[in-house]
Write a protein that holds these residues in place. Structure first.
Motif, PDB file in Angstrom:
ATOM      1  N   GLU A  20       0.803  -1.235  -0.042  1.00  0.00           N
ATOM      2  CA  GLU A  20      -0.021  -0.071  -0.095  1.00  0.00           C
ATOM      3  C   GLU A  20       0.865   1.416  -0.110  1.00  0.00           C
ATOM      4  N   CYS A  21       1.668   1.222  -0.891  1.00  0.00           N
ATOM      5  CA  CYS A  21       2.627   2.484  -1.127  1.00  0.00           C
ATOM      6  C   CYS A  21       2.185   3.342  -2.192  1.00  0.00           C
ATOM      7  N   THR A  22       2.201   4.564  -2.456  1.00  0.00           N
ATOM      8  CA  THR A  22       2.035   5.359  -3.636  1.00  0.00           C
ATOM      9  C   THR A  22       3.281   6.396  -3.787  1.00  0.00           C
ATOM     10  N   MET A  23       3.673   6.448  -5.099  1.00  0.00           N
ATOM     11  CA  MET A  23       4.673   7.472  -5.301  1.00  0.00           C
ATOM     12  C   MET A  23       4.319   8.233  -6.798  1.00  0.00           C
TER      13      MET A  23
ATOM     14  N   GLY B  57       7.412  18.892 -16.716  1.00  0.00           N
ATOM     15  CA  GLY B  57       6.249  19.498 -15.974  1.00  0.00           C
ATOM     16  C   GLY B  57       4.725  19.350 -16.634  1.00  0.00           C
ATOM     17  N   ALA B  58       4.926  18.474 -17.808  1.00  0.00           N
ATOM     18  CA  ALA B  58       3.680  18.309 -18.584  1.00  0.00           C
ATOM     19  C   ALA B  58       2.840  17.112 -18.213  1.00  0.00           C
ATOM     20  N   SER B  59       3.519  16.133 -17.290  1.00  0.00           N
ATOM     21  CA  SER B  59       2.674  14.919 -16.871  1.00  0.00           C
ATOM     22  C   SER B  59       3.137  14.478 -15.634  1.00  0.00           C
ATOM     23  N   VAL B  60       2.506  13.717 -14.745  1.00  0.00           N
ATOM     24  CA  VAL B  60       2.776  12.946 -13.813  1.00  0.00           C
ATOM     25  C   VAL B  60       2.696  11.655 -13.661  1.00  0.00           C
ATOM     26  N   VAL B  61       3.602  10.639 -13.099  1.00  0.00           N
ATOM     27  CA  VAL B  61       3.403   9.422 -13.315  1.00  0.00           C
ATOM     28  C   VAL B  61       3.192   9.130 -11.498  1.00  0.00           C
ATOM     29  N   SER B  62       2.213   7.973 -11.868  1.00  0.00           N
ATOM     30  CA  SER B  62       1.936   7.418 -10.399  1.00  0.00           C
ATOM     31  C   SER B  62       2.296   6.014 -10.212  1.00  0.00           C
ATOM     32  N   LEU B  63       3.165   5.631  -9.324  1.00  0.00           N
ATOM     33  CA  LEU B  63       3.384   4.194  -9.084  1.00  0.00           C
ATOM     34  C   LEU B  63       2.788   3.801  -7.638  1.00  0.00           C
ATOM     35  N   SER B  64       1.883   2.803  -7.878  1.00  0.00           N
ATOM     36  CA  SER B  64       1.135   2.786  -6.656  1.00  0.00           C
ATOM     37  C   SER B  64       0.982   1.197  -6.776  1.00  0.00           C
ATOM     38  N   ASN B  65       0.715   0.529  -5.583  1.00  0.00           N
ATOM     39  CA  ASN B  65       0.184  -0.978  -5.188  1.00  0.00           C
ATOM     40  C   ASN B  65      -1.248  -0.477  -4.340  1.00  0.00           C
ATOM     41  N   ASP B  66      -1.468   0.449  -4.132  1.00  0.00           N
ATOM     42  CA  ASP B  66      -3.030   0.980  -3.442  1.00  0.00           C
ATOM     43  C   ASP B  66      -4.014   0.949  -4.373  1.00  0.00           C
ATOM     44  N   ASP B  67      -5.291   0.363  -4.120  1.00  0.00           N
ATOM     45  CA  ASP B  67      -6.453   0.458  -4.962  1.00  0.00           C
ATOM     46  C   ASP B  67      -6.984   1.929  -5.216  1.00  0.00           C
ATOM     47  N   LEU B  68      -6.768   2.676  -4.432  1.00  0.00           N
ATOM     48  CA  LEU B  68      -7.276   4.215  -4.408  1.00  0.00           C
ATOM     49  C   LEU B  68      -6.516   4.789  -5.669  1.00  0.00           C
ATOM     50  N   PHE B  69      -5.395   4.414  -6.006  1.00  0.00           N
ATOM     51  CA  PHE B  69      -4.455   4.722  -7.019  1.00  0.00           C
ATOM     52  C   PHE B  69      -4.328   3.853  -8.231  1.00  0.00           C
ATOM     53  N   SER B  70      -5.380   2.992  -8.390  1.00  0.00           N
ATOM     54  CA  SER B  70      -5.139   2.153  -9.370  1.00  0.00           C
ATOM     55  C   SER B  70      -5.428   2.423 -10.966  1.00  0.00           C
ATOM     56  N   SER B  71      -6.006   3.588 -11.038  1.00  0.00           N
ATOM     57  CA  SER B  71      -6.739   4.142 -12.286  1.00  0.00           C
ATOM     58  C   SER B  71      -6.451   5.614 -12.258  1.00  0.00           C
ATOM     59  N   THR B  72      -6.492   6.230 -13.499  1.00  0.00           N
ATOM     60  CA  THR B  72      -6.664   7.681 -13.573  1.00  0.00           C
ATOM     61  C   THR B  72      -7.894   8.304 -12.980  1.00  0.00           C
ATOM     62  N   ASN B  73      -8.972   7.271 -13.381  1.00  0.00           N
ATOM     63  CA  ASN B  73     -10.125   7.979 -12.694  1.00  0.00           C
ATOM     64  C   ASN B  73     -10.286   7.888 -11.271  1.00  0.00           C
ATOM     65  N   SER B  74      -9.888   6.742 -10.700  1.00  0.00           N
ATOM     66  CA  SER B  74      -9.679   6.794  -9.353  1.00  0.00           C
ATOM     67  C   SER B  74      -8.893   7.932  -8.501  1.00  0.00           C
ATOM     68  N   ILE B  75      -7.855   8.190  -9.180  1.00  0.00           N
ATOM     69  CA  ILE B  75      -6.860   9.167  -8.598  1.00  0.00           C
ATOM     70  C   ILE B  75      -7.856  10.490  -8.790  1.00  0.00           C
ATOM     71  N   ILE B  76      -8.485  10.731  -9.750  1.00  0.00           N
ATOM     72  CA  ILE B  76      -9.240  12.289 -10.042  1.00  0.00           C
ATOM     73  C   ILE B  76     -10.144  12.126  -8.783  1.00  0.00           C
ATOM     74  N   SER B  77     -10.936  11.020  -8.856  1.00  0.00           N
ATOM     75  CA  SER B  77     -12.015  11.086  -7.806  1.00  0.00           C
ATOM     76  C   SER B  77     -11.649  11.275  -6.290  1.00  0.00           C
ATOM     77  N   SER B  78     -10.464  11.160  -5.960  1.00  0.00           N
ATOM     78  CA  SER B  78      -9.870  11.600  -4.838  1.00  0.00           C
ATOM     79  C   SER B  78      -9.569  12.814  -4.547  1.00  0.00           C
ATOM     80  N   PHE B  79      -9.415  13.867  -5.565  1.00  0.00           N
ATOM     81  CA  PHE B  79      -9.408  15.140  -5.621  1.00  0.00           C
ATOM     82  C   PHE B  79     -10.516  15.988  -4.757  1.00  0.00           C
TER      83      PHE B  79
END
Length: 85
Positions: A40-43, A50-72
């Motif tokens: 359950e780590c996220t980086m 600066g044009a993009s962000v990469v997410s490396l995660s094994n946490d379900d909250l950050f498993s897709s772009t939509n789940s990341i956006i919905s957490s904002f």
């Protein structure tokens, strides 16, 4: 271009180690950031331009772009942009 901007949402996942790397001048030992993901780590890593962000995660909250956006927060909007090659 070789600036590194990243952050973790949990513990300190970063270390710097010398690793062999192929360069224009042959193979050399280069000091580079190393990320070690545990349970359950996220980086997040901001690309050098600066044009993009990469997410490396094994946490379900950050498993897709939509789940990341919905957490904002509701006043923050996120968008997924796909680039054509």
């Amino acid at each position: 271009m070789n600036c590194f901007a990243a952050w973790s949402l949990s513990e300190d996942l970063f270390s710097f180690e010398k690793r062999d790397m192929k360069t224009l001048f042959g193979r050399r030992k280069v000091q580079m950031p190393i990320v070690t993901l545990r349970k359950e780590c996220t980086m997040f890593w901001i690309f050098y331009d600066g044009a993009s962000v990469v997410s490396l995660s094994n946490d379900d909250l950050f498993s897709s772009t939509n789940s990341i956006i919905s957490s904002f927060s509701k006043n923050i909007k996120g968008a997924e942009v796909e680039y054509e090659e």
